[in-house]
Design an enzyme around this catalytic site. Structure first.
Site, short mmCIF file in Angstrom:
data_model
loop_
_atom_site.label_atom_id
_atom_site.label_comp_id
_atom_site.label_asym_id
_atom_site.label_seq_id
_atom_site.Cartn_x
_atom_site.Cartn_y
_atom_site.Cartn_z
N ARG A 175 0.84 -1.18 0.00
CA ARG A 175 0.00 0.00 0.00
C ARG A 175 0.88 1.23 0.00
NH1 ARG A 175 -0.38 1.50 5.41
NH2 ARG A 175 -2.19 2.77 5.02
N ARG A 179 -3.38 10.30 2.73
CA ARG A 179 -4.31 10.80 3.75
C ARG A 179 -5.15 11.91 3.15
NH1 ARG A 179 -0.08 11.58 8.61
NH2 ARG A 179 0.52 9.39 8.82
N ARG A 258 20.54 -4.12 2.15
CA ARG A 258 20.86 -2.80 1.65
C ARG A 258 21.59 -2.04 2.75
NH1 ARG A 258 16.78 0.82 0.71
NH2 ARG A 258 15.20 -0.47 1.67
N ARG A 289 17.81 11.47 0.93
CA ARG A 289 17.29 12.48 1.84
C ARG A 289 18.43 13.18 2.58
NH1 ARG A 289 14.33 9.23 6.78
NH2 ARG A 289 16.20 8.14 7.48
N GLU A 312 21.99 10.95 2.76
CA GLU A 312 21.89 9.49 2.74
C GLU A 312 21.88 8.97 1.31
OE1 GLU A 312 19.36 8.78 6.86
OE2 GLU A 312 18.61 7.97 4.99
N ASP A 362 11.81 -2.10 14.10
CA ASP A 362 11.91 -0.80 14.76
C ASP A 362 12.38 -1.03 16.19
OD1 ASP A 362 11.29 1.25 12.96
OD2 ASP A 362 9.14 0.83 13.09
P1 FAD Z 1 21.64 -3.55 16.30
O1 FAD Z 1 21.30 -2.21 16.81
O2 FAD Z 1 22.12 -3.66 14.90
O3 FAD Z 1 22.74 -4.16 17.27
C1 FAD Z 1 23.46 -5.33 16.96
C2 FAD Z 1 24.82 -5.21 17.60
O4 FAD Z 1 25.50 -6.47 17.49
C3 FAD Z 1 25.72 -4.18 16.95
O5 FAD Z 1 26.15 -3.23 17.91
C4 FAD Z 1 26.88 -5.00 16.39
O6 FAD Z 1 28.12 -4.32 16.45
C5 FAD Z 1 26.87 -6.21 17.31
N1 FAD Z 1 27.50 -7.40 16.72
C6 FAD Z 1 27.26 -7.96 15.51
N2 FAD Z 1 28.08 -9.00 15.30
C7 FAD Z 1 28.86 -9.12 16.41
C8 FAD Z 1 29.92 -10.00 16.78
N3 FAD Z 1 30.34 -10.99 15.97
N4 FAD Z 1 30.51 -9.83 18.00
C9 FAD Z 1 30.12 -8.81 18.81
N5 FAD Z 1 29.12 -7.95 18.50
C10 FAD Z 1 28.50 -8.09 17.32
N6 FAD Z 1 13.97 2.10 14.63
C11 FAD Z 1 13.01 2.93 15.08
O7 FAD Z 1 12.24 2.56 15.98
N7 FAD Z 1 12.87 4.19 14.58
C12 FAD Z 1 13.68 4.66 13.59
O8 FAD Z 1 13.54 5.80 13.15
C13 FAD Z 1 14.70 3.80 13.08
N8 FAD Z 1 15.51 4.20 12.10
C14 FAD Z 1 16.45 3.34 11.61
C15 FAD Z 1 17.30 3.78 10.59
C16 FAD Z 1 18.25 2.93 10.07
C17 FAD Z 1 19.15 3.41 8.96
C18 FAD Z 1 18.37 1.61 10.58
C19 FAD Z 1 19.37 0.66 10.01
C20 FAD Z 1 17.55 1.19 11.59
C21 FAD Z 1 16.58 2.06 12.12
N9 FAD Z 1 15.76 1.65 13.17
C22 FAD Z 1 14.80 2.50 13.64
C23 FAD Z 1 15.87 0.30 13.74
C24 FAD Z 1 16.77 0.20 14.94
O9 FAD Z 1 18.07 0.57 14.60
C25 FAD Z 1 16.68 -1.26 15.39
O10 FAD Z 1 15.45 -1.51 15.96
C26 FAD Z 1 17.70 -1.63 16.39
O11 FAD Z 1 18.96 -1.40 15.85
C27 FAD Z 1 17.54 -3.10 16.69
O12 FAD Z 1 18.48 -3.44 17.61
P2 FAD Z 1 19.30 -4.80 17.52
O13 FAD Z 1 19.87 -4.95 18.87
O14 FAD Z 1 18.46 -5.88 16.98
O15 FAD Z 1 20.41 -4.55 16.40
#
Ligand code: FAD
Ligand code: NA
Length: 389
Positions: A175, A179, A258, A289, A312, A362
């Site tokens: 979708r 709005r 990506r 953006r 970006e 998120d």
């Molecule tokens: P991550 O934050 O990716 O953390 C994973 C961690 O694991 C990293 O620090 C990495 O270094 C570590 N790691 C990986 N492999 C290893 C290893 N072998 N040994 C040790 N450490 C390791 N969410 C929102 O709610 N609002 C937003 O506006 C929003 N914008 C975003 C914009 C972008 C560009 C991106 C990519 C994400 C966005 N998000 C947003 C999503 C948000 O970043 C994620 O929800 C969040 O990062 C999830 O947390 P995570 O712990 O799963 O992963």
């Protein structure tokens, strides 16, 4: 080794697991991260010259309708009353996003009522009525009509995917929200805001506990430290939030992602664009953006002499790039099923987070999923002896 639980990755998933394990389950937790800072992609830092808080891995806006997650995050930080809004610059004219009555009336130089605008869009979308769109381009036209689709969606999506939308599967979009009011609030969630003292202060508070041992610059797959894969394997439960394909040495092939190249610049003006996010949906501009960070915190007393912006550029990730958004082709989904089987068979290791499950999450979803993992897997194991698999 004196940890009861090892958490690999200090993003919001890993931090939530570690915090609950220490506070609720009274465990000694080691949390390791290969990066030099905690917080995963939500990490922010103050730009040196201006002191303006910059999101190193792209703009992060907190929003949720989940009461449990909202209560939980409020233990660590207050939130501002920030409300996210996005604008888009098409052919040297600025329009409000997401597409709303204001966008439509500005675009068609009209004063349509909601019903008139709805009828117009329906008529324009009728160009491909009754057909079964096979590519994203036809799907977009069928959803909102050619004029709005070509102005605001077509090239923006093409730039995000480095692919002509005619060559992208229709399934990428289900979708396109339109709005028929002037409401251009970006998120529909019940709660929204930015952490008052910034993201990093919030994230550091989650890990601030005598039973949590944080080790930075520490890769799970490197030897020579207490919490390496070979040191902990089978000894102690592990919550792994790194890339699932990496864990299994890419045995089923690489999952595709990506990434975004972020170009930061300090400009000698107080205000560059008057808004936190400006989209660039035209084909002749290479970036998607521009963020301007001062606008996330209008209440802060930032310098008037300079501002920080970030452009970006979106592209397919190669090995070594930061994986940001799962591409999720049918080939990826087949590989993922095989990795899930392998993950289930991996004794004492739980896979979580966006990298460990190959899912865009998120922040509130990552936190919610981590709380569920604590309830459904870790608590039964540590308080009742249930096995972990
Ligand atoms: P991550 O934050 O990716 O953390 C994973 C961690 O694991 C990293 O620090 C990495 O270094 C570590 N790691 C990986 N492999 C290893 C290893 N072998 N040994 C040790 N450490 C390791 N969410 C929102 O709610 N609002 C937003 O506006 C929003 N914008 C975003 C914009 C972008 C560009 C991106 C990519 C994400 C966005 N998000 C947003 C999503 C948000 O970043 C994620 O929800 C969040 O990062 C999830 O947390 P995570 O712990 O799963 O992963
Ligand atoms: Na497992």
């Amino acid at each position: 080794m004196n940890a009861d639980l090892v958490v690999v990755g200090s993003g919001l998933f890993g931090l939530t697991v570690a915090e609950r394990a220490a506070n609720e389950l009274d465990l000694n937790v080691a949390i390791i991260d290969r990066r030099s800072h905690i917080g995963g992609n939500a990490y922010t830092e103050n730009e040196e010259q201006t002191g303006i808080e910059v999101h190193r891995y792209g703009a992060h806006l907190f929003h949720t309708s989940n009461e449990r997650v909202w209560d939980y995050v409020n233990r660590f930080t207050d939130f501002t009353d920030y409300v996210h809004r996005v604008y888009t610059r098409h052919q040297d004219e600025v329009f409000p996003m997401p597409i709303n009555l204001g966008t439509i009336n500005q675009f068609f130089r009209a004063a349509y009522s909601p019903a008139e605008a709805r009828a117009l869009i329906q008529e324009q979308a009728g160009e491909l009525a009754g057909t079964d769109p096979q590519n994203l381009n036809d799907k977009g036209i069928q959803l909102i009509g050619r004029p709005l689709y070509e102005a605001f969606i077509k090239h923006y999506t093409g730039k995000q995917w480095q692919t002509d939308p005619k060559d992208l599967p229709a399934s990428i979009i289900n979708r396109l929200p339109v709005r028929y009011t002037y409401d251009n609030r970006y998120f529909n969630d019940k709660y929204e805001g930015l952490p008052v003292d910034g993201y990093t202060a919030w994230l550091e508070r989650m890990a601030d506990h005598p039973k949590i041992d944080v080790r930075l610059d520490t890769d799970f797959f490197d030897e020579g430290h207490d919490y390496s894969r070979s040191a902990v394997s089978g000894q102690v439960p592990v919550v792994y939030t790194g890339p699932v394909d990496r864990y299994f040495d890419y045995a089923e092939g690489d999952l595709s992602w990506r990434t975004i190249d972020l170009e930061q610049e300090v400009l000698p003006v107080e205000d560059f664009q008057g808004a936190p996010v400006m989209n660039y949906p035209d084909a002749d501009v290479p970036f998607t953006r521009i963020l301007e960070f001062r606008h996330f915190y209008p209440q802060r007393n930032y310098t008037k002499d300079a501002t920080v912006i970030m452009r970006e550029f979106s592209r397919f990730a190669e090995k070594g790039d930061e994986p940001y958004y799962p591409v999720n082709t049918s080939v990826d989904r087949e590989k993922l099923l095989k990795y899930r089987d392998l993950a289930r068979g991996e004794d004492k290791v739980l896979f979580g987070g966006r990298l460990g499950t190959y899912k865009y999450l998120d922040m509130h979803m990552a936190i919610g999923a981590a709380l569920s993992m604590v309830d459904n897997k870790l608590k039964p194991h540590f308080t009742g002896g249930a096995s972990i698999e």
